[in-house]
Motif scaffolding. Structure first.
Motif, PDB file in Angstrom:
ATOM      1  N   VAL A   1      -6.833 -13.415-103.315  1.00 36.82           N
ATOM      2  CA  VAL A   1      -7.269 -12.466-102.298  1.00 36.82           C
ATOM      3  C   VAL A   1      -6.766 -11.084-102.704  1.00 36.82           C
ATOM      4  O   VAL A   1      -5.582 -10.882-102.968  1.00 36.82           O
ATOM      5  CB  VAL A   1      -6.744 -12.849-100.896  1.00 36.82           C
ATOM      6  N   LEU A   2      -7.706 -10.128-102.755  1.00 38.03           N
ATOM      7  CA  LEU A   2      -7.395  -8.729-103.038  1.00 38.03           C
ATOM      8  C   LEU A   2      -7.559  -7.979-101.729  1.00 38.03           C
ATOM      9  O   LEU A   2      -8.642  -7.982-101.138  1.00 38.03           O
ATOM     10  CB  LEU A   2      -8.353  -8.168-104.084  1.00 38.03           C
ATOM     11  N   ALA A   3      -6.485  -7.363-101.265  1.00 38.53           N
ATOM     12  CA  ALA A   3      -6.490  -6.716 -99.947  1.00 38.53           C
ATOM     13  C   ALA A   3      -6.191  -5.236-100.047  1.00 38.53           C
ATOM     14  O   ALA A   3      -5.282  -4.813-100.771  1.00 38.53           O
ATOM     15  CB  ALA A   3      -5.474  -7.393 -99.029  1.00 38.53           C
ATOM     16  N   GLU A   4      -6.960  -4.452 -99.299  1.00 46.61           N
ATOM     17  CA  GLU A   4      -6.761  -3.018 -99.118  1.00 46.61           C
ATOM     18  C   GLU A   4      -6.216  -2.863 -97.698  1.00 46.61           C
ATOM     19  O   GLU A   4      -6.959  -3.052 -96.728  1.00 46.61           O
ATOM     20  CB  GLU A   4      -8.094  -2.269 -99.235  1.00 46.61           C
ATOM     21  N   ILE A   5      -4.925  -2.592 -97.567  1.00 46.79           N
ATOM     22  CA  ILE A   5      -4.277  -2.534 -96.256  1.00 46.79           C
ATOM     23  C   ILE A   5      -4.024  -1.064 -95.921  1.00 46.79           C
ATOM     24  O   ILE A   5      -3.262  -0.388 -96.606  1.00 46.79           O
ATOM     25  CB  ILE A   5      -2.988  -3.370 -96.250  1.00 46.79           C
ATOM     26  N   CYS A   6      -4.684  -0.576 -94.866  1.00 45.00           N
ATOM     27  CA  CYS A   6      -4.716   0.861 -94.561  1.00 45.00           C
ATOM     28  C   CYS A   6      -4.155   1.170 -93.175  1.00 45.00           C
ATOM     29  O   CYS A   6      -4.130   0.314 -92.298  1.00 45.00           O
ATOM     30  CB  CYS A   6      -6.161   1.365 -94.616  1.00 45.00           C
ATOM     31  N   GLY A   7      -3.744   2.429 -93.019  1.00 48.88           N
ATOM     32  CA  GLY A   7      -3.227   2.887 -91.731  1.00 48.88           C
ATOM     33  C   GLY A   7      -1.870   2.297 -91.411  1.00 48.88           C
ATOM     34  O   GLY A   7      -1.522   2.087 -90.256  1.00 48.88           O
ATOM     35  N   CYS A   8      -1.078   2.066 -92.453  1.00 45.16           N
ATOM     36  CA  CYS A   8       0.243   1.438 -92.294  1.00 45.16           C
ATOM     37  C   CYS A   8       1.307   2.473 -91.957  1.00 45.16           C
ATOM     38  O   CYS A   8       1.138   3.673 -92.177  1.00 45.16           O
ATOM     39  CB  CYS A   8       0.638   0.729 -93.581  1.00 45.16           C
ATOM     40  N   ASP A   9       2.429   1.985 -91.482  1.00 47.47           N
ATOM     41  CA  ASP A   9       3.585   2.796 -91.125  1.00 47.47           C
ATOM     42  C   ASP A   9       4.279   3.315 -92.390  1.00 47.47           C
ATOM     43  O   ASP A   9       4.704   2.527 -93.238  1.00 47.47           O
ATOM     44  CB  ASP A   9       4.534   1.931 -90.297  1.00 47.47           C
ATOM     45  N   PHE A  10       4.406   4.634 -92.522  1.00 48.34           N
ATOM     46  CA  PHE A  10       5.056   5.264 -93.683  1.00 48.34           C
ATOM     47  C   PHE A  10       6.442   4.684 -93.923  1.00 48.34           C
ATOM     48  O   PHE A  10       6.802   4.349 -95.059  1.00 48.34           O
ATOM     49  CB  PHE A  10       5.156   6.783 -93.486  1.00 48.34           C
ATOM     50  N   ASP A  11       7.259   4.615 -92.868  1.00 55.78           N
ATOM     51  CA  ASP A  11       8.649   4.193 -93.021  1.00 55.78           C
ATOM     52  C   ASP A  11       8.773   2.768 -93.532  1.00 55.78           C
ATOM     53  O   ASP A  11       9.712   2.455 -94.261  1.00 55.78           O
ATOM     54  CB  ASP A  11       9.403   4.358 -91.700  1.00 55.78           C
ATOM     55  N   ILE A  12       7.840   1.913 -93.169  1.00 49.82           N
ATOM     56  CA  ILE A  12       7.871   0.533 -93.669  1.00 49.82           C
ATOM     57  C   ILE A  12       7.481   0.513 -95.141  1.00 49.82           C
ATOM     58  O   ILE A  12       8.181  -0.077 -95.974  1.00 49.82           O
ATOM     59  CB  ILE A  12       6.948  -0.376 -92.839  1.00 49.82           C
ATOM     60  N   LEU A  13       6.358   1.149 -95.480  1.00 45.43           N
ATOM     61  CA  LEU A  13       5.868   1.113 -96.863  1.00 45.43           C
ATOM     62  C   LEU A  13       6.785   1.809 -97.847  1.00 45.43           C
ATOM     63  O   LEU A  13       6.699   1.565 -99.056  1.00 45.43           O
ATOM     64  CB  LEU A  13       4.479   1.752 -96.952  1.00 45.43           C
ATOM     65  N   ASN A  14       7.672   2.657 -97.370  1.00 50.48           N
ATOM     66  CA  ASN A  14       8.571   3.392 -98.251  1.00 50.48           C
ATOM     67  C   ASN A  14       9.966   2.779 -98.333  1.00 50.48           C
ATOM     68  O   ASN A  14      10.826   3.287 -99.043  1.00 50.48           O
ATOM     69  CB  ASN A  14       8.678   4.857 -97.807  1.00 50.48           C
ATOM     70  N   ASP A  15      10.181   1.673 -97.644  1.00 49.20           N
ATOM     71  CA  ASP A  15      11.490   1.025 -97.590  1.00 49.20           C
ATOM     72  C   ASP A  15      11.450  -0.246 -98.441  1.00 49.20           C
ATOM     73  O   ASP A  15      10.856  -1.245 -98.049  1.00 49.20           O
ATOM     74  CB  ASP A  15      11.830   0.695 -96.134  1.00 49.20           C
ATOM     75  N   ILE A  16      12.080  -0.183 -99.608  1.00 47.45           N
ATOM     76  CA  ILE A  16      12.028  -1.308-100.548  1.00 47.45           C
ATOM     77  C   ILE A  16      12.527  -2.610 -99.926  1.00 47.45           C
ATOM     78  O   ILE A  16      11.950  -3.675-100.142  1.00 47.45           O
ATOM     79  CB  ILE A  16      12.790  -0.982-101.857  1.00 47.45           C
ATOM     80  N   ASN A  17      13.579  -2.531 -99.131  1.00 42.20           N
ATOM     81  CA  ASN A  17      14.132  -3.749 -98.534  1.00 42.20           C
ATOM     82  C   ASN A  17      13.179  -4.362 -97.515  1.00 42.20           C
ATOM     83  O   ASN A  17      13.013  -5.581 -97.465  1.00 42.20           O
ATOM     84  CB  ASN A  17      15.493  -3.466 -97.904  1.00 42.20           C
ATOM     85  N   ARG A  18      12.547  -3.512 -96.709  1.00 45.57           N
ATOM     86  CA  ARG A  18      11.589  -4.022 -95.706  1.00 45.57           C
ATOM     87  C   ARG A  18      10.336  -4.574 -96.368  1.00 45.57           C
ATOM     88  O   ARG A  18       9.828  -5.613 -95.961  1.00 45.57           O
ATOM     89  CB  ARG A  18      11.248  -2.941 -94.693  1.00 45.57           C
ATOM     90  N   VAL A  19       9.843  -3.881 -97.398  1.00 49.06           N
ATOM     91  CA  VAL A  19       8.652  -4.372 -98.101  1.00 49.06           C
ATOM     92  C   VAL A  19       8.944  -5.734 -98.725  1.00 49.06           C
ATOM     93  O   VAL A  19       8.147  -6.673 -98.593  1.00 49.06           O
ATOM     94  CB  VAL A  19       8.163  -3.356 -99.161  1.00 49.06           C
ATOM     95  N   GLU A  20      10.089  -5.863 -99.390  1.00 51.93           N
ATOM     96  CA  GLU A  20      10.445  -7.149-100.001  1.00 51.93           C
ATOM     97  C   GLU A  20      10.573  -8.242 -98.942  1.00 51.93           C
ATOM     98  O   GLU A  20      10.046  -9.349 -99.112  1.00 51.93           O
ATOM     99  CB  GLU A  20      11.745  -7.041-100.801  1.00 51.93           C
ATOM    100  N   GLU A  21      11.255  -7.946 -97.849  1.00 49.22           N
ATOM    101  CA  GLU A  21      11.427  -8.932 -96.780  1.00 49.22           C
ATOM    102  C   GLU A  21      10.075  -9.373 -96.212  1.00 49.22           C
ATOM    103  O   GLU A  21       9.838 -10.564 -96.007  1.00 49.22           O
ATOM    104  CB  GLU A  21      12.295  -8.341 -95.666  1.00 49.22           C
ATOM    105  N   ILE A  22       9.187  -8.431 -95.969  1.00 43.49           N
ATOM    106  CA  ILE A  22       7.873  -8.749 -95.414  1.00 43.49           C
ATOM    107  C   ILE A  22       7.052  -9.562 -96.416  1.00 43.49           C
ATOM    108  O   ILE A  22       6.385 -10.536 -96.040  1.00 43.49           O
ATOM    109  CB  ILE A  22       7.140  -7.464 -94.981  1.00 43.49           C
ATOM    110  N   MET A  23       7.113  -9.200 -97.681  1.00 43.15           N
ATOM    111  CA  MET A  23       6.369  -9.954 -98.707  1.00 43.15           C
ATOM    112  C   MET A  23       6.887 -11.391 -98.835  1.00 43.15           C
ATOM    113  O   MET A  23       6.100 -12.333 -98.924  1.00 43.15           O
ATOM    114  CB  MET A  23       6.460  -9.236-100.053  1.00 43.15           C
ATOM    115  N   VAL A  24       8.188 -11.562 -98.836  1.00 47.71           N
ATOM    116  CA  VAL A  24       8.766 -12.917 -98.915  1.00 47.71           C
ATOM    117  C   VAL A  24       8.365 -13.727 -97.681  1.00 47.71           C
ATOM    118  O   VAL A  24       7.948 -14.883 -97.796  1.00 47.71           O
ATOM    119  CB  VAL A  24      10.301 -12.852 -99.073  1.00 47.71           C
ATOM    120  N   ASN A  25       8.468 -13.121 -96.515  1.00 42.36           N
ATOM    121  CA  ASN A  25       8.098 -13.835 -95.291  1.00 42.36           C
ATOM    122  C   ASN A  25       6.614 -14.151 -95.234  1.00 42.36           C
ATOM    123  O   ASN A  25       6.219 -15.183 -94.697  1.00 42.36           O
ATOM    124  CB  ASN A  25       8.547 -13.055 -94.062  1.00 42.36           C
TER     125      ASN A  25
END
Length: 126
Positions: free
Chosen positions: A8-32
């Motif tokens: 699946v190739l996804a284009e995810i738009c209109g996301c929260d800047f602070d989430i997408l710029n936080d390496i720890n949150r991005v990793e946590e969300i991807m793992v979950n």
């Protein structure tokens, strides 16, 4: 004809800047997201760019999830590639959409490894 995996190739738009710029949150969300889809997580590699952005890969027993973010655009490009029948890549994509607070996601699925049964050991009449 059978296939080996779903990609699946996804284009995810209109996301929260602070989430997408936080390496720890991005990793946590991807793992979950991988766990939510039923995958077995093996390894993770993530990198934070300057002035903004994160790229990373979650290696799962069933293949991988990959991401690159453009926080300034509220955009994330995501791949979810799974092999076998156990893991549903759409569950991971839906989880990512929800947890990045996305306003819109466009995604498409490709079947990978479209192989005649002869190569999958099901018909050996050569």
């Amino acid at each position: 004809m059978k296939h080996l995996g779903r990609h699946v190739l996804a284009e995810i738009c209109g996301c929260d800047f602070d989430i997408l710029n936080d390496i720890n949150r991005v990793e946590e969300i991807m793992v979950n997201a991988a766990l939510e889809a039923g995958a077995e997580v093996r390894e993770c590699v993530f990198h934070k760019f300057s002035p903004q952005g994160v790229s990373g890969v979650v290696v799962i027993s069933e293949s991988h999830l990959a991401i690159h973010t453009w926080p300034e655009l509220g955009y994330a490009a995501v791949d979810v590639f799974t092999c076998g029948e156990k893991v549903n890549p759409w569950d991971a994509c839906n989880y990512l959409t929800d947890h990045f607070n996305a306003k819109q996601t466009t995604a498409k699925e490709m079947k990978r490894g479209m192989m005649p049964e002869v190569y999958l050991g099901e018909a050996v009449n050569l």
